[in-house]
Design a protein around this motif. Structure first.
Motif, PDB file in Angstrom:
ATOM      1  N   LEU A  77       5.058   0.204   7.775  1.00 53.47           N
ATOM      2  CA  LEU A  77       5.032   0.982   6.615  1.00 53.47           C
ATOM      3  C   LEU A  77       5.779   0.390   5.372  1.00 53.47           C
ATOM      4  O   LEU A  77       4.956   0.462   4.070  1.00 53.47           O
ATOM      5  N   ASN A  78       6.704  -0.325   5.542  1.00 50.58           N
ATOM      6  CA  ASN A  78       7.268  -1.062   4.408  1.00 50.58           C
ATOM      7  C   ASN A  78       6.450  -2.276   3.845  1.00 50.58           C
ATOM      8  O   ASN A  78       6.233  -2.540   2.662  1.00 50.58           O
ATOM      9  N   THR A  79       5.686  -3.042   4.853  1.00 52.31           N
ATOM     10  CA  THR A  79       4.655  -3.836   4.441  1.00 52.31           C
ATOM     11  C   THR A  79       3.255  -3.129   3.426  1.00 52.31           C
ATOM     12  O   THR A  79       3.237  -3.699   2.331  1.00 52.31           O
ATOM     13  N   ILE A  80       3.078  -1.833   3.793  1.00 51.43           N
ATOM     14  CA  ILE A  80       2.267  -1.407   3.032  1.00 51.43           C
ATOM     15  C   ILE A  80       2.632  -0.876   1.556  1.00 51.43           C
ATOM     16  O   ILE A  80       2.207  -1.043   0.411  1.00 51.43           O
ATOM     17  N   LEU A  81       3.831  -0.271   1.614  1.00 48.80           N
ATOM     18  CA  LEU A  81       4.645   0.465   0.442  1.00 48.80           C
ATOM     19  C   LEU A  81       4.984  -0.806  -0.580  1.00 48.80           C
ATOM     20  O   LEU A  81       4.832  -1.036  -1.710  1.00 48.80           O
ATOM     21  N   ARG A  82       5.938  -1.627   0.052  1.00 46.41           N
ATOM     22  CA  ARG A  82       6.150  -2.829  -0.755  1.00 46.41           C
ATOM     23  C   ARG A  82       5.230  -3.976  -0.826  1.00 46.41           C
ATOM     24  O   ARG A  82       5.541  -4.570  -2.088  1.00 46.41           O
ATOM     25  N   GLY A  83       4.209  -4.062  -0.276  1.00 44.26           N
ATOM     26  CA  GLY A  83       3.445  -5.197  -0.462  1.00 44.26           C
ATOM     27  C   GLY A  83       2.274  -4.634  -1.092  1.00 44.26           C
ATOM     28  O   GLY A  83       1.466  -5.617  -1.672  1.00 44.26           O
ATOM     29  N   TYR A  84       2.004  -3.405  -1.288  1.00 44.66           N
ATOM     30  CA  TYR A  84       0.825  -2.996  -2.052  1.00 44.66           C
ATOM     31  C   TYR A  84       0.940  -2.278  -3.395  1.00 44.66           C
ATOM     32  O   TYR A  84       0.283  -2.517  -4.366  1.00 44.66           O
ATOM     33  N   LEU A  85       2.161  -1.599  -3.636  1.00 46.67           N
ATOM     34  CA  LEU A  85       2.385  -0.692  -4.740  1.00 46.67           C
ATOM     35  C   LEU A  85       3.064  -1.890  -5.611  1.00 46.67           C
ATOM     36  O   LEU A  85       3.861  -2.711  -5.545  1.00 46.67           O
ATOM     37  N   ARG A  86       2.782  -1.500  -7.114  1.00 47.24           N
ATOM     38  CA  ARG A  86       3.485  -2.139  -8.246  1.00 47.24           C
ATOM     39  C   ARG A  86       4.056  -1.209  -9.198  1.00 47.24           C
ATOM     40  O   ARG A  86       3.751   0.031  -9.176  1.00 47.24           O
ATOM     41  N   PRO A  87       4.862  -2.008  -9.960  1.00 51.44           N
ATOM     42  CA  PRO A  87       5.462  -0.833 -11.024  1.00 51.44           C
ATOM     43  C   PRO A  87       4.469  -0.160 -11.719  1.00 51.44           C
ATOM     44  O   PRO A  87       3.636  -0.943 -12.252  1.00 51.44           O
ATOM     45  N   ALA A 210       2.111  -2.312  15.679  1.00 52.04           N
ATOM     46  CA  ALA A 210       1.019  -3.171  15.026  1.00 52.04           C
ATOM     47  C   ALA A 210       0.715  -2.344  13.706  1.00 52.04           C
ATOM     48  O   ALA A 210       0.888  -1.198  13.409  1.00 52.04           O
ATOM     49  N   LEU A 211      -0.145  -3.104  12.786  1.00 51.75           N
ATOM     50  CA  LEU A 211      -0.547  -2.507  11.497  1.00 51.75           C
ATOM     51  C   LEU A 211      -1.831  -3.227  11.762  1.00 51.75           C
ATOM     52  O   LEU A 211      -2.101  -4.327  11.719  1.00 51.75           O
ATOM     53  N   LEU A 212      -2.785  -2.259  11.535  1.00 54.14           N
ATOM     54  CA  LEU A 212      -4.326  -2.286  11.510  1.00 54.14           C
ATOM     55  C   LEU A 212      -4.567  -2.260   9.911  1.00 54.14           C
ATOM     56  O   LEU A 212      -4.409  -1.238   9.360  1.00 54.14           O
ATOM     57  N   LEU A 213      -5.587  -3.186   9.618  1.00 52.30           N
ATOM     58  CA  LEU A 213      -5.875  -3.358   8.165  1.00 52.30           C
ATOM     59  C   LEU A 213      -7.336  -3.503   7.885  1.00 52.30           C
ATOM     60  O   LEU A 213      -8.034  -4.469   8.531  1.00 52.30           O
ATOM     61  N   SER A 214      -7.819  -2.810   6.944  1.00 56.43           N
ATOM     62  CA  SER A 214      -9.247  -2.860   6.572  1.00 56.43           C
ATOM     63  C   SER A 214      -9.374  -4.219   5.569  1.00 56.43           C
ATOM     64  O   SER A 214      -8.186  -4.536   5.024  1.00 56.43           O
ATOM     65  N   ARG A 215     -10.298  -4.801   5.671  1.00 60.62           N
ATOM     66  CA  ARG A 215     -10.663  -5.959   4.757  1.00 60.62           C
ATOM     67  C   ARG A 215     -10.505  -5.583   3.143  1.00 60.62           C
ATOM     68  O   ARG A 215      -9.505  -6.528   2.810  1.00 60.62           O
ATOM     69  N   ASP A 216     -10.697  -4.668   2.678  1.00 60.10           N
ATOM     70  CA  ASP A 216     -10.678  -4.312   1.344  1.00 60.10           C
ATOM     71  C   ASP A 216      -9.172  -4.175   0.875  1.00 60.10           C
ATOM     72  O   ASP A 216      -8.728  -4.729   0.061  1.00 60.10           O
ATOM     73  N   PHE A 217      -8.393  -3.341   2.039  1.00 56.00           N
ATOM     74  CA  PHE A 217      -7.019  -3.266   1.499  1.00 56.00           C
ATOM     75  C   PHE A 217      -6.220  -4.451   1.300  1.00 56.00           C
ATOM     76  O   PHE A 217      -5.313  -4.731   0.945  1.00 56.00           O
ATOM     77  N   THR A 218      -6.415  -5.288   2.777  1.00 54.78           N
ATOM     78  CA  THR A 218      -5.720  -6.345   2.666  1.00 54.78           C
ATOM     79  C   THR A 218      -5.905  -7.325   1.495  1.00 54.78           C
ATOM     80  O   THR A 218      -4.655  -8.151   1.366  1.00 54.78           O
ATOM     81  N   ARG A 219      -6.793  -7.251   0.806  1.00 50.26           N
ATOM     82  CA  ARG A 219      -6.954  -8.216  -0.527  1.00 50.26           C
ATOM     83  C   ARG A 219      -6.037  -7.904  -1.448  1.00 50.26           C
ATOM     84  O   ARG A 219      -5.533  -8.808  -2.096  1.00 50.26           O
ATOM     85  N   GLY A 220      -5.364  -6.684  -1.393  1.00 56.75           N
ATOM     86  CA  GLY A 220      -4.541  -6.422  -2.321  1.00 56.75           C
ATOM     87  C   GLY A 220      -3.110  -6.179  -2.000  1.00 56.75           C
ATOM     88  O   GLY A 220      -2.102  -5.849  -2.597  1.00 56.75           O
TER      89      GLY A 220
END
Length: 380
Positions: A77-87, A210-220
């Protein structure tokens, strides 16, 4: 001892889990992606098979390389939130979220990320129809817990997924309380990401997920931890290919082998089998407690919840009641706010919390009947 705290961690673990961990430690013990000798290749092949089993369990049709091992759902969850979101980004979350979502999100709000909670009623039932009105031009992500760890209420995931597809928004799901308990089809829902712990409904050891990621989401998505991967060792930049991009350092291989054995058991038994049994046991518990002077938030229909039942002993100290259940009857529960304070605000049990009973794969009708009789006894 009657263990009814499976929402915290499953007990007992799946048959073969400890043996698989011991076999790896005692008989294999090598690392992966660091050597080309036979034992390392054997370990790598087994790890690949476990990724494939996770894909099969969750209807994941993306590349198996996009099944990433993590230290647990919180890390994912931290990977998603901290890795995807921007100011400047805005995210929608449920109103009953665990602190594994809300603490990193609250920290991110100090850097310019904003969030809105999707409203839920006092039974923990979320109104998915309210989602379109909550969207903003800068909404970049929807992240929801599939089921509440306080009320057991299932989130309206299918309807939310349809809304996210309509508006072109990625949907990430925290499956901490549903993985292994409830069928999840990553592809059918069109998910961007799915976070699962290994130690709850998947019946594996602690410290692996485990963290399952779609291709599109992984790009960002940016990794929040970088370092050695055993690959691209000629470069000081993180590899951009999967799963190495998100698997820096030495993996918890004993934990992964234990999870692999647990997955074998879950797949053999079938999540649908677990689900139908859980519905029957939850119905038995709710029926047995009906009419008593206590409050049980959440839907009375067991098909709309997982096997998590919270009790508010209205007018009494919930902590003392939980203590009596253990001391006098050997029933182990969890009492308090369950790392989800806003969920308790929504259902009206803040700050006293609740006594939570949560069912597992080896909970029996006798366990349920004992809990009912014990609760009746301590109410007198």
């Amino acid at each position: 001892m009657t263990y009814l705290d499976n929402a915290a961690t499953s007990l007992p673990k799946a048959p073969g889990t400890a043996a698989a961990m011991a076999w790896y430690t005692d008989a294999l013990g090598v690392n992966i992606a660091r050597g080309v000798y036979a034992p390392a290749n054997e370990a790598s092949a087994r790890i690949l098979g476990i990724r494939e089993n996770l894909s099969a369990l969750f209807g994941f049709k993306g590349p198996v390389s996009h099944v990433v091992f993590t230290p647990g759902a919180t890390f994912g969850l931290n990977t998603i939130l901290r890795g995807y979101l921007r100011p400047g980004d805005h995210v929608l979350v449920g109103s009953l979220e665990h602190n594994a979502v809300m603490r990193p999100l609250t920290e991110l709000s100090e850097t310019g990320v904003s969030f809105t909670r999707i409203p839920a009623d006092r039974e923990g039932i979320t109104d998915a129809d309210s989602i379109p009105a909550l969207l903003r031009p800068n909404t970049r992500l929807v992240l929801v817990g599939h089921a509440s760890n306080v009320t057991g209420t299932l989130f309206p995931l299918e309807k939310t997924a349809a809304i996210c597809r309509e508006y072109g928004l990625p949907l990430a799901v925290d499956a901490a309380q549903t993985a292994g308990h409830f069928p999840i089809d990553f592809f059918a829902l069109g998910l961007a990401a799915l976070c699962v712990p290994g130690h709850k409904g998947l019946l594996g050891p602690q410290g692996i997920g485990a963290l399952l990621l779609s291709r599109d989401f992984t790009r960002g998505l940016r990794p929040i931890v970088t370092g050695g991967t055993g690959s691209a060792s000629d470069r000081e930049q993180q590899p951009d290919y999967m799963p190495d991009r998100f698997e820096s350092g030495t993996l918890n291989l004993p934990g992964i082998f234990g999870l692999g054995a647990a997955l074998d058991y879950v797949l053999k038994t079938g999540v649908d089998t677990f689900r139908q049994r859980e519905i029957a046991l939850t119905a038995r518990l709710l029926d047995g407690l009906s009419g008593l002077p206590l409050r049980i938030p959440g839907p009375q229909d067991p098909s709309r919840r997982v096997g998590v039942v919270s009790i508010d002993f209205t007018g009494r100290d919930n902590a003392l009641m939980a203590d009596r259940l253990e001391r006098e009857f050997g029933i182990l529960t969890r009492v308090g706010l369950h790392c989800a304070p806003n969920a308790h605000r929504v259902i009206g049990t803040f700050p006293q919390g609740t006594v939570r009973l949560s069912l597992g794969h080896q909970t029996t009708e006798q366990d349920i009947d004992l809990a009912i009789e014990a609760i009746r006894a301590i109410l007198n």
